[in-house]
Structures are given as structure tokens and as C-alpha cells.
Write a protein that holds these residues in place. Structure first.
Motif, PDB file in Angstrom:
ATOM      1  N   LEU A   1       0.815  -1.213   0.000  1.00  0.00           N
ATOM      2  CA  LEU A   1       0.000   0.000   0.000  1.00  0.00           C
ATOM      3  C   LEU A   1       0.852   1.267   0.000  1.00  0.00           C
ATOM      4  O   LEU A   1       0.314   2.377   0.010  1.00  0.00           O
ATOM      5  CB  LEU A   1      -0.923  -0.001   1.221  1.00  0.00           C
ATOM      6  N   GLU A   2       2.183   1.080  -0.014  1.00  0.00           N
ATOM      7  CA  GLU A   2       3.133   2.203  -0.001  1.00  0.00           C
ATOM      8  C   GLU A   2       2.928   3.092   1.228  1.00  0.00           C
ATOM      9  O   GLU A   2       2.993   4.316   1.155  1.00  0.00           O
ATOM     10  CB  GLU A   2       3.023   3.026  -1.286  1.00  0.00           C
ATOM     11  N   ILE A   3       2.683   2.450   2.370  1.00  0.00           N
ATOM     12  CA  ILE A   3       2.540   3.162   3.641  1.00  0.00           C
ATOM     13  C   ILE A   3       3.859   3.053   4.389  1.00  0.00           C
ATOM     14  O   ILE A   3       4.293   1.970   4.760  1.00  0.00           O
ATOM     15  CB  ILE A   3       1.391   2.561   4.487  1.00  0.00           C
ATOM     16  N   SER A   4       4.505   4.203   4.588  1.00  0.00           N
ATOM     17  CA  SER A   4       5.820   4.196   5.227  1.00  0.00           C
ATOM     18  C   SER A   4       5.892   5.059   6.479  1.00  0.00           C
ATOM     19  O   SER A   4       6.877   5.012   7.219  1.00  0.00           O
ATOM     20  CB  SER A   4       6.886   4.682   4.231  1.00  0.00           C
ATOM     21  N   ASP A   5       4.845   5.860   6.725  1.00  0.00           N
ATOM     22  CA  ASP A   5       4.839   6.718   7.908  1.00  0.00           C
ATOM     23  C   ASP A   5       3.391   7.044   8.277  1.00  0.00           C
ATOM     24  O   ASP A   5       2.443   6.603   7.610  1.00  0.00           O
ATOM     25  CB  ASP A   5       5.648   7.992   7.659  1.00  0.00           C
TER      26      ASP A   5
ATOM     27  N   LYS B   1       1.837   9.842   8.047  1.00  0.00           N
ATOM     28  CA  LYS B   1       1.201  10.698   7.054  1.00  0.00           C
ATOM     29  C   LYS B   1       0.549   9.863   5.955  1.00  0.00           C
ATOM     30  O   LYS B   1      -0.627  10.060   5.607  1.00  0.00           O
ATOM     31  CB  LYS B   1       2.216  11.665   6.452  1.00  0.00           C
ATOM     32  N   THR B   2       1.303   8.888   5.410  1.00  0.00           N
ATOM     33  CA  THR B   2       0.743   8.047   4.359  1.00  0.00           C
ATOM     34  C   THR B   2      -0.319   7.095   4.908  1.00  0.00           C
ATOM     35  O   THR B   2      -1.258   6.726   4.197  1.00  0.00           O
ATOM     36  CB  THR B   2       1.854   7.241   3.655  1.00  0.00           C
ATOM     37  N   LEU B   3      -0.176   6.702   6.171  1.00  0.00           N
ATOM     38  CA  LEU B   3      -1.204   5.874   6.800  1.00  0.00           C
ATOM     39  C   LEU B   3      -2.509   6.655   6.931  1.00  0.00           C
ATOM     40  O   LEU B   3      -3.597   6.125   6.676  1.00  0.00           O
ATOM     41  CB  LEU B   3      -0.735   5.395   8.173  1.00  0.00           C
ATOM     42  N   TRP B   4      -2.407   7.933   7.315  1.00  0.00           N
ATOM     43  CA  TRP B   4      -3.595   8.778   7.449  1.00  0.00           C
ATOM     44  C   TRP B   4      -4.246   9.017   6.083  1.00  0.00           C
ATOM     45  O   TRP B   4      -5.476   8.989   5.956  1.00  0.00           O
ATOM     46  CB  TRP B   4      -3.212  10.107   8.095  1.00  0.00           C
ATOM     47  N   GLU B   5      -3.423   9.206   5.046  1.00  0.00           N
ATOM     48  CA  GLU B   5      -3.954   9.395   3.694  1.00  0.00           C
ATOM     49  C   GLU B   5      -4.677   8.132   3.229  1.00  0.00           C
ATOM     50  O   GLU B   5      -5.724   8.219   2.576  1.00  0.00           O
ATOM     51  CB  GLU B   5      -2.817   9.754   2.738  1.00  0.00           C
ATOM     52  N   PHE B   6      -4.123   6.970   3.572  1.00  0.00           N
ATOM     53  CA  PHE B   6      -4.773   5.708   3.224  1.00  0.00           C
ATOM     54  C   PHE B   6      -6.116   5.573   3.949  1.00  0.00           C
ATOM     55  O   PHE B   6      -7.118   5.160   3.353  1.00  0.00           O
ATOM     56  CB  PHE B   6      -3.862   4.537   3.594  1.00  0.00           C
TER      57      PHE B   6
ATOM     58  N   ALA C   1     -10.951   2.252   8.616  1.00  0.00           N
ATOM     59  CA  ALA C   1     -10.837   3.712   8.647  1.00  0.00           C
ATOM     60  C   ALA C   1     -11.262   4.258  10.004  1.00  0.00           C
ATOM     61  O   ALA C   1     -10.634   5.180  10.546  1.00  0.00           O
ATOM     62  CB  ALA C   1     -11.687   4.324   7.541  1.00  0.00           C
ATOM     63  N   LEU C   2     -12.332   3.665  10.570  1.00  0.00           N
ATOM     64  CA  LEU C   2     -12.808   4.096  11.889  1.00  0.00           C
ATOM     65  C   LEU C   2     -11.763   3.821  12.956  1.00  0.00           C
ATOM     66  O   LEU C   2     -11.453   4.693  13.776  1.00  0.00           O
ATOM     67  CB  LEU C   2     -14.107   3.379  12.228  1.00  0.00           C
ATOM     68  N   TYR C   3     -11.188   2.610  12.941  1.00  0.00           N
ATOM     69  CA  TYR C   3     -10.178   2.258  13.939  1.00  0.00           C
ATOM     70  C   TYR C   3      -8.965   3.182  13.841  1.00  0.00           C
ATOM     71  O   TYR C   3      -8.453   3.662  14.860  1.00  0.00           O
ATOM     72  CB  TYR C   3      -9.723   0.806  13.752  1.00  0.00           C
ATOM     73  N   LEU C   4      -8.515   3.446  12.626  1.00  0.00           N
ATOM     74  CA  LEU C   4      -7.345   4.297  12.439  1.00  0.00           C
ATOM     75  C   LEU C   4      -7.625   5.733  12.877  1.00  0.00           C
ATOM     76  O   LEU C   4      -6.770   6.375  13.497  1.00  0.00           O
ATOM     77  CB  LEU C   4      -6.901   4.273  10.973  1.00  0.00           C
ATOM     78  N   GLU C   5      -8.829   6.222  12.575  1.00  0.00           N
ATOM     79  CA  GLU C   5      -9.185   7.579  12.991  1.00  0.00           C
ATOM     80  C   GLU C   5      -9.165   7.708  14.508  1.00  0.00           C
ATOM     81  O   GLU C   5      -8.657   8.690  15.063  1.00  0.00           O
ATOM     82  CB  GLU C   5     -10.566   7.944  12.461  1.00  0.00           C
ATOM     83  N   LEU C   6      -9.719   6.711  15.208  1.00  0.00           N
ATOM     84  CA  LEU C   6      -9.748   6.741  16.664  1.00  0.00           C
ATOM     85  C   LEU C   6      -8.346   6.650  17.249  1.00  0.00           C
ATOM     86  O   LEU C   6      -8.030   7.311  18.247  1.00  0.00           O
ATOM     87  CB  LEU C   6     -10.615   5.596  17.198  1.00  0.00           C
TER      88      LEU C   6
ATOM     89  N   LYS D   1      -9.599   3.202  -0.793  1.00  0.00           N
ATOM     90  CA  LYS D   1      -8.974   1.882  -0.659  1.00  0.00           C
ATOM     91  C   LYS D   1      -9.194   1.274   0.722  1.00  0.00           C
ATOM     92  O   LYS D   1      -9.131   0.055   0.889  1.00  0.00           O
ATOM     93  CB  LYS D   1      -7.467   1.991  -0.920  1.00  0.00           C
ATOM     94  N   CYS D   2      -9.418   2.122   1.714  1.00  0.00           N
ATOM     95  CA  CYS D   2      -9.534   1.661   3.108  1.00  0.00           C
ATOM     96  C   CYS D   2     -10.978   1.314   3.419  1.00  0.00           C
ATOM     97  O   CYS D   2     -11.897   2.094   3.121  1.00  0.00           O
ATOM     98  CB  CYS D   2      -9.034   2.753   4.047  1.00  0.00           C
ATOM     99  N   SER D   3     -11.193   0.163   4.036  1.00  0.00           N
ATOM    100  CA  SER D   3     -12.551  -0.235   4.413  1.00  0.00           C
ATOM    101  C   SER D   3     -13.079   0.694   5.508  1.00  0.00           C
ATOM    102  O   SER D   3     -12.295   1.229   6.297  1.00  0.00           O
ATOM    103  CB  SER D   3     -12.559  -1.672   4.927  1.00  0.00           C
ATOM    104  N   PRO D   4     -14.396   0.898   5.551  1.00  0.00           N
ATOM    105  CA  PRO D   4     -14.961   1.788   6.578  1.00  0.00           C
ATOM    106  C   PRO D   4     -14.596   1.379   8.009  1.00  0.00           C
ATOM    107  O   PRO D   4     -14.335   2.229   8.857  1.00  0.00           O
ATOM    108  CB  PRO D   4     -16.470   1.677   6.340  1.00  0.00           C
ATOM    109  N   GLN D   5     -14.556   0.071   8.278  1.00  0.00           N
ATOM    110  CA  GLN D   5     -14.244  -0.409   9.619  1.00  0.00           C
ATOM    111  C   GLN D   5     -12.811  -0.068  10.012  1.00  0.00           C
ATOM    112  O   GLN D   5     -12.543   0.455  11.096  1.00  0.00           O
ATOM    113  CB  GLN D   5     -14.452  -1.924   9.699  1.00  0.00           C
TER     114      GLN D   5
END
Length: 209
Positions: A45-49, A51-56, A67-72, A61-65
Motif C-alpha cells: 500500500l506504499e505506507i511508510s509513515d 502521514k501516508t497511513l492517514w492518507e490511506f 478507517a474508523l479504527y485508524l481515525e480513533l 482503498k480503506c474499508s470503513p471499519q
């Protein structure tokens, strides 16, 4: 105004422990069982930090479930950076923050959160630490600090190490006593929270205050 939620299940702002367990469970469901597999997934997914994790997390591409966990998780990281919550908009937000704050305590602790006229937190003060299942507090211990902080209102908080947030008769009696005293002092007794490692009870929400 302090917004009180009436939902049986508050919006999904979970305790840190519950949030991490749910994230691990999600990763296992998508066949990510170890750190090596996680590294491979991140590389694809080319996630290296962060910032890119938040963009993902904000992308299609990110599932709603997930996305919710990452936001929290990002919100919790911000709270760790500030050291404490400064303001809140609902009882559930404050309730789960307090669950995390007192998680793992083997003795009862009694905190008071002092607020200004806009319900922004002025201070969080530990008033008393008791035995395994008992904490004793006198209203003067609260109001002495309320005067020093020049607050407009306050929230009482204590934990139940037993894991059961049900208020005891003593909890109800001290709440009534403090409520009557706060009226004489011209202060708003906003709520009394009883918290465990996993959940909380708001006396205002349950019409006990």
C-alpha cells in the motif's frame, strides 16, 4: 452546554484496550497474522509513515471499519501528546477518556474535574485514594479546590476496581450531599462518573443525579 447522550450505545469512542483488540481482530480477519505479514501489507500500500497511513485511512482503498479504527487511534495519539483532554462535547467522550485514565487501578480513586463557564477543563485533581473498595470524601475537600481554581462547575469521578459500575448506596448519598452543597456555593455539579476498565456509568445520564 454539556451535551448528555441518551443512546444505549454511545458513538464508538472505545477504551484504548478495546480499540487495540478490535484492530488486531480485524487484521487477523484479513489474514495478517504476524509482523512480517503486516510489513508486506504496508509495503504493497506504499505506507511508510503516519502521514501516508492517514492518507490511506481517508481514501477509497480503506474499508470503513479499518478507517474508523485508524481515525480513533490518531485521536488517541493526539491526546497522549497533550497529556489530557481539554474539552469535550458528550458524556461518552469523557466517560471513555476516564476509563483509560483509571484503567488498572487496584484501589478506588476519586478525581474532580473542574470546568470554566464554557465547560473547558481547568484542572483534574486527585482528591482521595482509598482502599480496595472504599473511598471517603467530604464536600469541603472538593469545594476548597473549586474556590482555588475559580471554576464554574465540576464533575466527580471515581473508579470501581470490581469492574461493576453500579453505584453503591454510599455513592448515591455522597452525590446528593455534594449536589446540595454545590447549590449553596453557586457551583454547577454537572455529573458523577463511576468508571471501570471497560465501561462507565454517568449518574446524569441514568437520572440518578
Amino acid at each position: 452546554m454539556f451535551i448528555i447522550e441518551k443512546h444505549n450505545r454511545p458513538y464508538p469512542l472505545q477504551s484504548d484496550k478495546e480499540l487495540l483488540l478490535n484492530l488486531i481482530k480485524y487484521l487477523q480477519q484479513v489474514k495478517i497474522m504476524n509482523f512480517a505479514q503486516l510489513q508486506t501489507w504496508l509495503s504493497k500500500l506504499e505506507i511508510s509513515d503516519f502521514k501516508t497511513l492517514w492518507e490511506f485511512a481517508r481514501s477509497q482503498k480503506c474499508s470503513p471499519q479499518l478507517a474508523l479504527y485508524l481515525e480513533l487511534i490518531f485521536k488517541r495519539i493526539k491526546q497522549v501528546e497533550t497529556g489530557k483532554i481539554e474539552t469535550f462535547c458528550s458524556s461518552s467522550q469523557l466517560g471513555y477518556y476516564l476509563c483509560d485514565k483509571l484503567c488498572g487501578q487496584e484501589q478506588e480513586q476519586l478525581f474532580v474535574i473542574f470546568l470554566n463557564t464554557k465547560n473547558k477543563i481547568i484542572a483534574e485533581k486527585l482528591i482521595f485514594q482509598g482502599t480496595l473498595n472504599k473511598a471517603i470524601v467530604h464536600p469541603r475537600d472538593i469545594f476548597r479546590w473549586a474556590v482555588l481554581y475559580n471554576c464554574a462547575g465540576f464533575i466527580l469521578v471515581h473508579n470501581h476496581p470490581s469492574g461493576d459500575p453500579t453505584p453503591s448506596q454510599q455513592d448515591l448519598e455522597i452525590s446528593k450531599k455534594i449536589k446540595n452543597s454545590s447549590k449553596m456555593m453557586g457551583l454547577e455539579f454537572i455529573d458523577h462518573f463511576i468508571v471501570t476498565d471497560k465501561n462507565y456509568l454517568s449518574m446524569r445520564e441514568t437520572n440518578l443525579l
